[in-house]
Design a protein around this motif. Structure first.
Motif, short mmCIF file in Angstrom:
data_model
loop_
_atom_site.label_atom_id
_atom_site.label_comp_id
_atom_site.label_asym_id
_atom_site.label_seq_id
_atom_site.Cartn_x
_atom_site.Cartn_y
_atom_site.Cartn_z
N ALA A 268 0.82 -1.20 0.00
CA ALA A 268 0.00 0.00 0.00
C ALA A 268 0.86 1.26 0.00
N ILE A 269 1.96 1.25 0.75
CA ILE A 269 2.86 2.41 0.76
C ILE A 269 3.48 2.61 -0.62
N LEU A 270 3.94 1.53 -1.23
CA LEU A 270 4.57 1.63 -2.54
C LEU A 270 3.60 2.17 -3.58
N ILE A 271 2.36 1.69 -3.52
CA ILE A 271 1.37 2.10 -4.52
C ILE A 271 0.86 3.51 -4.24
N ALA A 272 0.37 3.74 -3.01
CA ALA A 272 -0.27 5.02 -2.70
C ALA A 272 0.73 6.17 -2.62
N PHE A 273 1.91 5.91 -2.08
CA PHE A 273 2.87 6.99 -1.83
C PHE A 273 3.86 7.15 -2.98
N ALA B 120 -6.29 6.03 3.07
CA ALA B 120 -4.86 5.89 2.81
C ALA B 120 -4.43 6.68 1.57
N VAL B 121 -5.18 6.56 0.48
CA VAL B 121 -4.75 7.24 -0.75
C VAL B 121 -4.89 8.75 -0.63
N LEU B 122 -5.89 9.23 0.11
CA LEU B 122 -6.04 10.67 0.27
C LEU B 122 -4.90 11.26 1.10
N ILE B 123 -4.48 10.55 2.14
CA ILE B 123 -3.38 11.04 2.97
C ILE B 123 -2.04 10.88 2.26
N ALA B 124 -1.90 9.80 1.49
CA ALA B 124 -0.66 9.61 0.72
C ALA B 124 -0.49 10.72 -0.31
N ASN B 125 -1.60 11.25 -0.81
CA ASN B 125 -1.56 12.28 -1.83
C ASN B 125 -1.47 13.66 -1.19
N THR B 126 -0.48 13.84 -0.32
CA THR B 126 -0.29 15.14 0.34
C THR B 126 1.01 15.77 -0.12
N LEU C 64 0.49 5.92 7.08
CA LEU C 64 -0.22 4.89 6.32
C LEU C 64 -0.23 3.56 7.07
N LEU C 65 0.88 3.25 7.73
CA LEU C 65 0.91 2.03 8.54
C LEU C 65 -0.12 2.10 9.66
N LEU C 66 -0.23 3.26 10.30
CA LEU C 66 -1.22 3.43 11.37
C LEU C 66 -2.64 3.26 10.84
N ILE C 67 -2.90 3.82 9.70
CA ILE C 67 -4.25 3.75 9.12
C ILE C 67 -4.60 2.31 8.74
N ILE C 68 -3.65 1.62 8.15
CA ILE C 68 -3.93 0.28 7.63
C ILE C 68 -3.95 -0.76 8.74
N ASP C 69 -2.99 -0.68 9.68
CA ASP C 69 -2.85 -1.77 10.66
C ASP C 69 -2.61 -1.29 12.08
N GLY C 70 -2.89 -0.03 12.37
CA GLY C 70 -2.77 0.46 13.73
C GLY C 70 -1.34 0.50 14.23
N PHE C 71 -1.18 0.59 15.55
CA PHE C 71 0.15 0.70 16.14
C PHE C 71 0.95 -0.59 15.97
N ARG C 72 0.26 -1.73 15.87
CA ARG C 72 1.00 -2.97 15.62
C ARG C 72 1.67 -2.92 14.26
N GLY C 73 0.98 -2.40 13.28
CA GLY C 73 1.58 -2.27 11.96
C GLY C 73 2.78 -1.35 11.97
N LEU C 74 2.67 -0.25 12.72
CA LEU C 74 3.79 0.69 12.82
C LEU C 74 4.97 0.02 13.51
N ARG C 75 4.70 -0.74 14.53
CA ARG C 75 5.76 -1.40 15.28
C ARG C 75 6.48 -2.47 14.43
N PRO D 97 10.67 0.17 9.91
CA PRO D 97 11.92 0.39 9.17
C PRO D 97 11.70 0.70 7.69
N ALA D 98 10.79 -0.04 7.06
CA ALA D 98 10.53 0.22 5.64
C ALA D 98 9.90 1.60 5.45
N ALA D 99 8.95 1.95 6.31
CA ALA D 99 8.31 3.26 6.20
C ALA D 99 9.34 4.37 6.39
N LEU D 100 10.26 4.19 7.31
CA LEU D 100 11.27 5.21 7.56
C LEU D 100 12.20 5.37 6.37
#
Length: 556
Positions: free
Chosen positions: A120-125, A161-167, A212-223, A227-230
């Protein structure tokens, strides 16, 4: 024939009261959207009626001029805005009809290690940023939303996700058109404006992948996947800063998007996210079938449409060797002085304004360029994919244009109503009154400066339009308050990027793309606090850049 001069203090000689009355159409729209939960095109239509009434009764605009302003806005909404959005969706549909989109999904699946969040990050962002760089005007939201929805993510999360990625990419969208527009209107060097934006937008780009990680999978997704998001966020931000400051603001999003994607490919060769299957279970997404092995030829055919988009837009916007193609295309634009309106709207000096001339960009429009690219894709696919799962005829590809127009009919009504609203508010002085009232804050204006861009883009759905509304006002207010005019003009552009996610146009596009027509209010509630939070962050950044952090700006 009567003429009209828009006055910021038209209501009882008070700028504050004029700003309050001028805000009634916007209040009407959002009350209908959030409280009444009416469809977006109904909200836009009613708000337009309110704007017309306010223009005539409150701002003393002749009724015929108010109605003519609405018609110019509606036509501008239809072409080029609706034209671009429809052709963007059609372009995507051509890849789906050909069967090649499944190969593109497989390619993203391979790069993302099978992790839905990374995909989702690769596509939306990253991919969305590339589309924003080339087309803008809603195309990235439309295309990436349908792609992510096809991965199995729920519609509301996909739209959010796509609306926030498009910032972050919006400021440099459509080959830097918002910044170019600001430069033209203010007589400031657009390269300098772009460089300042390059010291603001990257702060947003740095954060968006983690959001985007938070939106898709919450804090567990961020945790689990931070590294990839960073890596993606840092790479995109640094590339955006470098290109805007030292290379080309027109190509900033192209450079940043490709750099972010390349960084992801390299990083994911050495690091893999954990629990991809668990993520799908938590999100209720079915596990995809084992992807087929892609041959180099199938990979090439899958990415060919987007290579052609880059080639067509790059040639149309940048090619000047031998033949100046951008100039040649611009020469085909037809300037149409709007009948009954042109020459009757005057500025404060009594001179006719130029915004009443409608530019019919029948060939140079991004929508037409998407049509050319899509026809090339359809032709190539029909010639080299004439059997089996990849069968597509050129006739079917062309027929899909009509089907896409029908699918987008309600979104088109929303877009036309909102642009009519924007034109009436702009030409009658309603937006100028609101902007002038905010600009009267003096030195504190530096903090509130991005709010004007946020409002302008929220109303029009376009950062370019927001700059058309407020860029010169930003410059004037900056000079009066002793602030850097480049910083304030850039702040208008950057403020617009966080306002786009709540614009009715963007909401309608996102809702249509994820099959949530009529539920724009749910999407609005999902993104509004992200928009406000990022706006406050940006306001704080701009305020600090106007004083204690002035040293980080280019030229200091």
């Amino acid at each position: 024939m009567s003429t009209f001069i828009a006055m910021p203090d038209a209501v009882a000689g008070s700028v504050a009261l004029s700003a309050l009355v001028g805000s009634l159409p916007l209040i009407t729209f959002f009350v209908l959207l959030l409280v009444v939960k009416a469809r977006a095109y109904v909200c836009g239509g009613v708000a337009l009626l309110v704007a017309l009434a306010v223009a005539v009764v409150g701002f003393h605009m002749p009724g015929d001029l108010a109605l003519l302003s609405a018609t110019q806005g509606a036509v501008f909404g239809l072409f080029p805005i609706v034209w671009i959005v429809v052709l963007a969706l059609w372009f995507y549909q051509v890849t789906v009809l050909s069967g090649r989109f499944e190969d593109l999904r497989t390619l993203f699946d391979t790069i993302g290690g099978g992790d839905l969040r990374i995909q989702a990050i690769l596509i939306a962002f990253c991919f969305g940023g590339l589309l924003e760089a080339l087309a803008g005007f809603g195309a990235p939201v439309a295309i990436t939303a349908t792609m992510i929805l096809a991965l199995g993510l729920k519609p509301l999360k996909t739209a959010t996700a796509v609306l926030i990625a498009n910032t972050a990419p919006v400021a440099f969208g459509a080959v830097g058109i918002p910044i170019t527009t600001a430069g033209v209107l203010t007589n400031l060097d657009p390269a300098n404006i772009g460089a300042v934006v390059g010291h603001q937008a990257p702060f947003l780009a740095l954060l968006v992948p983690s959001f985007l990680l938070l939106i898709i999978d919450g804090f567990r997704g961020l945790r689990e996947a931070w590294p990839a998001a960073l890596v993606i966020g840092v790479t995109f931000a640094v590339a955006q800063w470098w290109s805007a400051t030292y290379f080309s603001y027109e190509l900033t999003d192209v450079v940043a998007s490709l750099a972010g994607l390349a960084a992801a490919v390299i990083f994911l060769r050495f690091w893999k996210p954990k629990g991809a299957d668990a993520v799908r279970d938590r999100l209720g997404v079915a596990k995809p079938a084992s992807p087929e092995s892609l041959t180099p030829a199938r990979i090439w055919m899958a990415v060919l449409p987007y290579i052609l988009v880059v080639a067509v837009f790059g040639t149309a916007k940048l090619w000047t060797i031998g033949v100046d193609i951008p100039a040649a295309l611009a020469a085909t634009d037809i300037a149409i002085p709007w009948p009954g309106l042109d020459g009757r709207l005057l500025n404060a000096d009594g001179e006719p304004i130029t915004n009443t001339v409608y530019q019919f960009q029948w060939l140079s429009s991004p929508g037409t360029l998407l049509l050319i690219a899509g026809l090339l894709v359809g032709l190539i696919y029909s010639l080299f994919n004439a059997h089996g799962k990849f069968r597509l005829s050129l006739g079917n590809a062309v027929a899909e244009i009509g089907r896409t127009f029908w699918r987008m009919r309600f979104a088109a009504l929303t877009i036309m109503a909102v642009l009519s609203l924007a034109y009436v508010m702009n030409f009658s002085g309603q937006t100028i009154a609101m902007g002038t009232w905010v600009a009267g804050l003096g030195a504190a204006f530096a903090f509130f400066s991005p709010v004007l861009g946020w409002i302008g883009t929220a109303v029009t759905g376009s950062d370019t339009s927001a700059n058309a509304l407020f860029a010169n006002l930003q410059k004037t207010a900056a000079l009066e308050a002793g602030l850097d005019p480049h910083l304030m003009t850039a702040a208008n552009t950057s403020g617009g990027v966080v306002g786009k996610m709540i614009s009715p146009q963007s909401l309608a596009i996102a809702a249509t793309s994820v099959a949530m027509e009529g539920k724009e209010s749910a999407i609005f509630r999902s993104v509004i606090w992200w928009s406000v939070g990022l706006l406050l962050l940006l306001c704080t950044l701009v305020f600090l850049q106007s004083n204690v952090l002035a040293w980080i700006l280019p030229g200091n």
